[in-house]
Write an enzyme that holds these catalytic residues in place. Structure first.
Site, PDB file in Angstrom:
ATOM      1  N   CYS A   2     -53.652 -86.318  11.277  1.00  0.00           N
ATOM      2  CA  CYS A   2     -52.942 -85.165  11.668  1.00  0.00           C
ATOM      3  C   CYS A   2     -52.644 -84.293  10.581  1.00  0.00           C
ATOM      4  O   CYS A   2     -52.747 -84.568   9.163  1.00  0.00           O
ATOM      5  CB  CYS A   2     -51.826 -85.324  12.600  1.00  0.00           C
ATOM      6  SG  CYS A   2     -52.269 -86.606  13.705  1.00  0.00           S
ATOM      7  N   LEU A  49     -55.302 -84.734  15.400  1.00  0.00           N
ATOM      8  CA  LEU A  49     -56.450 -85.374  15.569  1.00  0.00           C
ATOM      9  C   LEU A  49     -56.596 -86.597  16.318  1.00  0.00           C
ATOM     10  O   LEU A  49     -55.729 -87.520  15.773  1.00  0.00           O
ATOM     11  CB  LEU A  49     -57.482 -85.534  14.021  1.00  0.00           C
ATOM     12  CG  LEU A  49     -58.692 -86.151  14.501  1.00  0.00           C
ATOM     13  CD1 LEU A  49     -59.772 -85.229  14.883  1.00  0.00           C
ATOM     14  CD2 LEU A  49     -59.519 -86.393  12.878  1.00  0.00           C
ATOM     15  N   ILE A  51     -56.742 -90.043  17.702  1.00  0.00           N
ATOM     16  CA  ILE A  51     -57.544 -91.251  17.370  1.00  0.00           C
ATOM     17  C   ILE A  51     -56.835 -92.358  18.145  1.00  0.00           C
ATOM     18  O   ILE A  51     -57.883 -93.159  18.763  1.00  0.00           O
ATOM     19  CB  ILE A  51     -57.436 -91.414  15.739  1.00  0.00           C
ATOM     20  CG1 ILE A  51     -57.899 -90.295  14.875  1.00  0.00           C
ATOM     21  CG2 ILE A  51     -58.138 -92.831  15.308  1.00  0.00           C
ATOM     22  CD1 ILE A  51     -59.220 -89.961  15.022  1.00  0.00           C
ATOM     23  N   VAL A  52     -55.609 -92.511  18.196  1.00  0.00           N
ATOM     24  CA  VAL A  52     -55.213 -93.762  19.203  1.00  0.00           C
ATOM     25  C   VAL A  52     -54.371 -93.324  20.112  1.00  0.00           C
ATOM     26  O   VAL A  52     -53.405 -91.979  19.882  1.00  0.00           O
ATOM     27  CB  VAL A  52     -54.417 -94.554  18.011  1.00  0.00           C
ATOM     28  CG1 VAL A  52     -53.442 -95.730  18.972  1.00  0.00           C
ATOM     29  CG2 VAL A  52     -55.043 -95.133  17.084  1.00  0.00           C
ATOM     30  N   ASN A  72     -48.450 -88.071   9.922  1.00  0.00           N
ATOM     31  CA  ASN A  72     -49.678 -87.971   9.865  1.00  0.00           C
ATOM     32  C   ASN A  72     -50.148 -89.183   9.102  1.00  0.00           C
ATOM     33  O   ASN A  72     -49.567 -89.756   8.191  1.00  0.00           O
ATOM     34  CB  ASN A  72     -49.990 -86.608   8.617  1.00  0.00           C
ATOM     35  CG  ASN A  72     -51.356 -86.736   8.109  1.00  0.00           C
ATOM     36  OD1 ASN A  72     -52.227 -86.976   8.581  1.00  0.00           O
ATOM     37  ND2 ASN A  72     -51.409 -86.366   6.644  1.00  0.00           N
ATOM     38  N   GLY A  73     -51.286 -89.939  10.015  1.00  0.00           N
ATOM     39  CA  GLY A  73     -51.773 -91.134   9.360  1.00  0.00           C
ATOM     40  C   GLY A  73     -51.875 -92.090  10.527  1.00  0.00           C
ATOM     41  O   GLY A  73     -52.074 -91.837  11.599  1.00  0.00           O
TER      42      GLY A  73
END
Length: 499
Positions: A2, A49, A51-52, A72-73
């Site tokens: 993100c 973004l 992802i999970v 972010n991460g």
């Protein structure tokens, strides 16, 4: 993966300044965006973004005791943390929520329990605020203070024009609160707790241990609710990552996607094809020429937010590679970090034979302003997440515990220990292929350096007062300065920050 932005003021935060900051980094999270004022003193913004926990992981996340977080991460040990902490304080399946629960229960010092790559800001309505970044700075974070307001963001371009001159890199492994200021909670190299005494042990035992810790790391880095691919340069490091990931995918009845880039018939492109064929991956490649490389430079320099020539040369092929991969997957694994752990660069052996471990530790601590900056920016410019399994905390602790003699050159070949650890996983011609730096192996250096040597005169270079070393770097500096007119070089280049 993100992008985050945050504002903090002791009494009244200028929240209106926040929305343009999030808009400026929308490329980091094209799936969603949200923002929130937290009390009167803080504002948090996030662009996502997914992802999970694709449905429930929207941020800012609200948690215990009024805390709200943007992160972010990726937190790769989030499942284990949930087991340890109990599910009672969790509201989603997001991996980032483990950071929120740890912070709310135990404070910033507990963030060293997070295993992964991350940068975060969190606030509570009563005035509490925390900003923090992972131990290596795999994920970016910058900050500035102007007129009592502190600004935080994932990229330099997010900061308002009147703030840019004050921007600095937020140091990895540190947290900041209004009460404590900047506090270090983690070093780049973790304490070697539980590591064996390698003295007297056979090389085969060390190789087995290296193989096991890397397999475990790659498997954890495959964690996602979306498909994960691998950047495959054909070099040792990315080929090992691809071999492990391909085996894991095969066990699940899937076929790994791999991605390669280079100029026509460049060494990396040819080696990547051979590795992909051996591993049976679904392989994709992109070929670029001088005209395309030069045409991309404005976008690349603006994306990487640096003008270091070696960084930009390696970023150009990464730009085309990320553009390609983003059409097929949302996440890729890379081989970043192996050279700094296993002494893969020639200068380590030429000039640091007597203090090798110290030099490896130093370069690990500087990766956030070099390869990791390039890796993050170029992939995120295309809405793609890059993960670095060699830089997992367990892998770092293991590799840095190994005796220096296991990292020495063997018949002039670097990383012999790592190569032997994966005997049988790759053909010998790939396993023992000599090191070629990415910008060179992909052909970018041969296309870009001569171009600028012929277009910028000696007089131009000699007369400039800019902090550049070559004609090529002067060209990139001009692009950089046009994009970020008042950012100071020490905010973006490790060679100035550590001088």
């Amino acid at each position: 993966m993100c992008g985050i932005a945050a504002l903090h003021h002791p009494t009244s935060v200028p929240a209106a300044a926040g929305e343009p900051m999030v808009d400026a980094i929308a490329h980091r999270g094209p799936d969603d965006t949200d923002q929130r004022e937290v009390g009167r003193h803080a504002w948090l913004g996030h662009t996502r973004l997914s992802i999970v926990d694709l449905d429930g992981g929207r941020q800012p996340l609200r948690g215990l005791d009024g805390w709200t977080l943007v992160c972010n991460g990726e937190i790769y040990n989030h499942a284990q943390l949930r087991d340890d902490l109990g599910e009672q304080d969790y509201r989603t399946s997001s991996d980032s929520e483990s950071a929120l629960v740890l912070l709310a229960r135990f404070g910033p010092a507990a963030l060293d329990r997070l295993q992964g790559m991350w940068a975060l800001c969190a606030a509570a309505p009563d005035g509490r605020f925390v900003a923090a970044r992972d131990r290596l700075g795999i994920k970016p974070l910058y900050w500035a203070e102007v007129a009592g307001t502190r600004y935080f963001a994932s990229e330099l371009c997010a900061f308002p024009a009147d703030v840019q001159a004050a921007v600095e890199t937020f140091p990895p492994g540190c947290s900041w609160t209004p009460e404590t200021g900047l506090v270090r909670f983690a070093e780049p190299v973790p304490e070697p707790v539980g590591m064996p005494d390698w003295a007297g042990m056979s090389a085969e035992i060390a190789e087995k241990s290296t193989r096991e810790v890397l397999i475990d790391s790659v498997r954890r880095h495959l964690m996602a609710d979306v498909e994960v691919g691998v950047f495959l340069s054909g070099g040792l490091d990315s080929s090992i990552v691809a071999a492990i990931a391909a085996a894991d995918c095969a066990e699940a009845g899937q076929r790994l996607k791999t991605f390669a880039v280079g100029s026509a018939d460049s060494p990396d492109l040819l080696a990547a094809r051979a590795a992909a064929e051996h591993l049976g991956t679904e392989h994709h490649e992109v070929v670029f020429d001088a005209e395309q490389a030069i045409a991309a430079l404005d976008d690349v320099v603006r994306s990487v937010e640096s003008f270091d020539a070696s960084l930009i040369r390696s970023a150009v092929p990464n730009w085309f590679l990320s553009e390609l991969a983003a059409d097929h997957v949302k996440v890729v694994l890379t081989g970043e970090g192996a050279d700094e752990l296993f002494a893969g660069y020639g200068y380590y052996h030429r000039t640091h034979a007597d203090d090798l471990q110290d030099e490896l530790a130093r370069t690990l601590g500087e990766l956030h302003g070099l390869n990791l900056q390039r890796c993050d920016r170029v992939t995120m410019a295309h809405g793609l997440e890059a993960r670095v399994p060699f830089l997992d905390a367990d892998v770092i602790a293991h590799a840095m515990s190994l005796p220096e003699e296991l990292k020495a050159l063997e018949d002039g070949v670097e990383k012999a220990h790592l190569r032997r650890a994966f005997t049988g996983w790759l053909p010998d011609e790939l396993l023992w292929r000599r090191k070629v730096q990415f910008g060179t192996g992909a052909g970018a250096q041969d296309l870009l350096t001569p171009h600028w040597e012929s277009r910028i005169t000696d007089a131009e270079l000699e007369s400039t007062n800019e902090p550049v070393r070559t004609k090529e770097e002067l060209a990139y500096y001009r692009i950089f300065r046009n994009a970020l007119p008042t950012i100071r070089p020490e905010a973006v280049l490790t060679r100035f920050a550590t001088a």
